[in-house]
Design a protein around this motif. Sequence first.
Motif, PDB file in Angstrom:
ATOM      1  N   SER B 301      -2.377  -6.624   4.038  1.00 36.63           N
ATOM      2  CA  SER B 301      -1.508  -7.228   4.160  1.00 36.63           C
ATOM      3  C   SER B 301      -2.506  -8.223   5.211  1.00 36.63           C
ATOM      4  O   SER B 301      -1.773  -9.036   5.015  1.00 36.63           O
ATOM      5  CB  SER B 301      -0.834  -5.969   5.643  1.00 36.63           C
ATOM      6  OG  SER B 301       0.047  -4.973   4.545  1.00 36.63           O
ATOM      7  N   TRP B 304      -3.338 -11.240   3.276  1.00 37.03           N
ATOM      8  CA  TRP B 304      -1.962 -11.844   2.287  1.00 37.03           C
ATOM      9  C   TRP B 304      -1.092 -12.628   3.417  1.00 37.03           C
ATOM     10  O   TRP B 304      -0.796 -13.632   2.223  1.00 37.03           O
ATOM     11  CB  TRP B 304      -1.259 -10.323   1.891  1.00 37.03           C
ATOM     12  CG  TRP B 304       0.481 -10.519   1.424  1.00 37.03           C
ATOM     13  CD1 TRP B 304       1.660 -10.249   2.735  1.00 37.03           C
ATOM     14  CD2 TRP B 304       0.799 -11.739   0.628  1.00 37.03           C
ATOM     15  NE1 TRP B 304       2.505 -10.614   1.744  1.00 37.03           N
ATOM     16  CE2 TRP B 304       2.356 -11.661   0.269  1.00 37.03           C
ATOM     17  CE3 TRP B 304       0.129 -11.928  -0.521  1.00 37.03           C
ATOM     18  CZ2 TRP B 304       3.083 -12.109   0.426  1.00 37.03           C
ATOM     19  CZ3 TRP B 304       0.921 -13.374  -1.053  1.00 37.03           C
ATOM     20  CH2 TRP B 304       2.667 -13.134  -0.760  1.00 37.03           C
ATOM     21  N   LEU B 333       2.233  -3.768  -1.043  1.00 36.94           N
ATOM     22  CA  LEU B 333       2.578  -5.028  -1.475  1.00 36.94           C
ATOM     23  C   LEU B 333       2.448  -5.472  -2.056  1.00 36.94           C
ATOM     24  O   LEU B 333       3.239  -6.143  -2.623  1.00 36.94           O
ATOM     25  CB  LEU B 333       0.582  -5.519  -0.459  1.00 36.94           C
ATOM     26  CG  LEU B 333      -0.279  -6.249   0.150  1.00 36.94           C
ATOM     27  CD1 LEU B 333      -1.015  -6.513   0.147  1.00 36.94           C
ATOM     28  CD2 LEU B 333       0.960  -6.711   0.984  1.00 36.94           C
TER      29      LEU B 333
END
Lengths: 200, 617
Positions: B301, B304, B333
Motif C-alpha cells: 500500500s 502504491w 491491493l
Amino acid sequence: MATAGTSNMQAKLVLLGDMGAGKSSLVLRFVKGQFQEFQESTIGAAFFSQTVAVNDVTVKFEIWDTAGQERYHSLAPMYYRGAAAAIIVFDITNNDSFVRAKKWVQELQRQGNENLVMALAGNKLDLASKRKVESEEAQSYAEENGLFYLETSAKSAQNVNELFYEIAKKLPKAQPIQSSGGMVLNDSPMERTAKSSCCA
Amino acid sequence: MGVSSKTFTFFSILRHTTMVKQANSSSKKVSTEESEVIFVKENVSMRPTQDVSQQISGRFRILKRDSALFMTWIPYIPKNYVRTAFSVNSYKPSERDRNLYSIRAIPLAEIKSIWRHTPPLGWQYIIVVLNSGLAFPPLYFHNGGIRELLNKLKEHIRIVRSIHNANLYLLNEVIEDPLQKSLSSLELRDVLSVTSSAVLQEQSLPVFHSEDERSMEKLAIKGSTPSSGIDQWKFGTKQTHRHEESNPSAYQTLRPTEQLKETINDEMASTSVGSFELVESKLSDVPLSVWGRARLPPLESEEWATFLDSEGRVVDSKALRKRIFYGGLGHHLRQEVWKFLLGYHQYDSTYVEREERRAHKLKEYRILKAQWQTISDEQAKRFAKFRERKSCVEKDVVRTDRVLPFYAGDDNPNVSILHDILVTYSFYNFDLGYCQGMNDFLSPILFVMQDESEAFWCFVALMEHLAPNFNQDQNGMHSQLLAVSKLVELLDSSLHKYLKQADCLNYFFCFRWILIQFKREFEYENVMRLWEVLWTYFITEHFHLYLCVAILKKYKKKIMEEKMDFDCLLKFINGLSGHINLEAALRDAESLCVLAGNTGALCIPAGTPPSLTANMM
C-alpha cells in the motif's frame, strides 16, 4: 493400435463423451482407485496408463482422456486416431449426454476402423434414482451398433474395472473369450482379479 | 454436420519464421522467370487477425521448375493493391506483414494435404497442411477456383481424396523432390541464430549477475564493428519492434544484446559450419537466470500510494507496470490494481470517475443479467441454445476450485455467482458463448473482486484479448502454439530437434498452459501472482509464451534422456502441475525474452493473442 508381445500387449484407449459425464472420474477410479466429488474439467487432454491381466496376457492400456465440450471437438481426432479401443461415456441422469454419445459412436464408425473395440458406458449408476436414460434403451442401441454396454459408477467403483476388463478381452489377439454383443456384468470374480492386478 | 471436417484445426498454423527464411533466400533459387506457371489465381487472401478488414490479398500460384512443383502466395504490394469487394477500406498491410505471411515457394512434396472448405456463407478457402503437421493459415479464394486448382494439380501429381472426409485431399506419396534438400538447407539460418545466442550467454557468464542494467553494459565489451555477415541479425536490429515500441526501458536492457550479436556476427562469419554443434551444446548448460533481474517483494500500500496523484490518477503507468512485473502485488491491493491491469479502469481516471463508472457499470450488468434471468421456463423450452449454455456452465461451476474455502461447501453463494457471471457473459458475447476454461479465468477474478458486477467487467476486459483462445476454429491457440515452437527453435535448437524427431512439434502438450494461462499449474496464490505479472505486458505481451519455453528448457534434460514421446510428454507436462517454481520460471522467461530480443518477437505472428489495445501498453 493394439500391439502384442509374447504374453503382453499395449492398447491405446480413448475416452469420449459429453462434458461432465464422468470420463476423467472413470479413468481415475480405474488407474488410481480414487474418486473426487468435484473432479475438475479436463483442459486439452490427459494421459494415463494401466495394465490389466486377462488370462495369460497382460494388456497395458494407454489411456487418453479428452475434454468433453463440443467446442474442443476438433482436437478429438488427434487422440482417437490409432486407438484400439474407445469408451464412450454418458451420464444416465442426463438425456442430452446420451444423444451426444450416439454422435461419438457415429463419428468413430465413420473412421472405418473395423478392429476398434467400442464400449458404451452409462455412468453415475450411483444416481440411478435420477435416471433419465433407461438401461434397455442404451443396451439395445449398443447391440444395434456392435458395442457392448455397461453401466458404471466411478463414485462407487461399480463395474469400472469390469469395463476395462471386458475391453481387454475383446481386443484382437487377446485370448479368445466367447462374448456376445452386450452384457451387463454384475458378477464379482472378475473384480477380485482386477484389484490384484491393476490398482497398484 | 461433417464433424471431421474440423479436424484441420489440430495442426499448428505455420506462418512465421519459415516464411521469413524463404523470403530471404529460396526466392532466389526459384525465381518466377525460370518457372512455368501451372496455375494462377488473383485475390487470394490471408487473415492475420480476426479482423476481416485487415486481410492481406495476394496472388496464388503453382509453379513448375525442373519437374518439381511449388506453391506460392505473394501479397500484392500496397500501391498496386487490388481492391476487392472486401477491401473497401483499402487496408494496406505493412511490408513486414507482407514478408511475414508470404509463401515464397513451398515444394508440393512438403505438402501433406489440402483441406477444402466451401461454407454456405462466406468465401471458400483452403488450408494447406505440411508433412510436419504444421499448416498455413487459411487461404481465401475470393474469386473461387479451388476446384480448378485441385483439378490442375491432379494433372501433375497424385492426389487422393480422403475416404473419411470428402473435403480432404492427400498429396503424400509424391515423388521425392530434389529441390527439397536445397530448401531444407535453409535451416542453417536458425542454427546461426541459436549459436549466436550461445556465444552470447557464454560470454556473459563470468561477467555479470543481472542485478542491474549497469552490469549489462560490461557485456558490451568486445566492441561492435558492424558485420556484413548475416543479414538476419541486421534485419532484426533494424526493425522497430513491438518490444521496444511499447517499452523504451526494455530497450535499454536489449541494447547490449544487440551489440553483442554484431560482435558475434563477425565471429560467425568466419566460422565453419562444422563448429556449430559444439558451441550450441554449451547453450543448454548455461544457467538461464544470469539474465533475469532479481525479483522484488510484492508492491504494498505505502508504495502504491506513491504511484497516485491527489485525485487518484496513476501518474506513470509504465513505472507501475514495471514494478508489478518484477514483484507482483500484495493481495489486498489486487482488488484495486487488477482493474487497471485488465484495462477495466483507465490509468488516468480519478477516484471520482472510477466510482461513477462502478455505479454505471453495475446498472449495465443488471440489465445484461436480466436478459437471461427473465427467460421463462416456457420460453426456455424453445430455446435450446440457452438451455445448452446454461447446462454447460452449471456442470463446470460446481467443479471449479471447490477445495478453496471461498468456493467450498454445499450451496456456496460464490458458486452461484460464478454461474450467473458466466451465463451473463454468454449473453454479453453471444457469438463466443461459454467455453470450458472460462471458469478457470473467472474464479480468481471473482475471488479478488468480491463483487459480482466488478468481477464480470474485469472478466469481460480480460476476454477482450483472450477470447481468441476459445474460438471454435482454435486459431488463437494455434498461433500461440506455433509461436512457442518457433521460440524453442530459436532458443534451444537441440530441444527443437528432439521434439521434431519425436513428432511433437504441434506442441499440444502445452495446450492447457496457454489456454488458461497456467491456471492449473500453480497454487492459487501463485496463479494470481503470475497473472498480474503477465497482465503488465511489460517486456512483451507474449511473456506467457517465453514462460512456456523457460519451463520446457528447465525439464529438457529429463524429456530428452527419457526419450519421451507425445504421450509421455503430455503426461509429464500435466504432472508438473504444482511442481514448478514460479519465481525461477519468471526469471528464466525474462532471460529468454531478453536473449531472444527482436528475433524472438519476430517468431510471434501478428495477431497472436493477447491482442492488446494501445492504451494498455
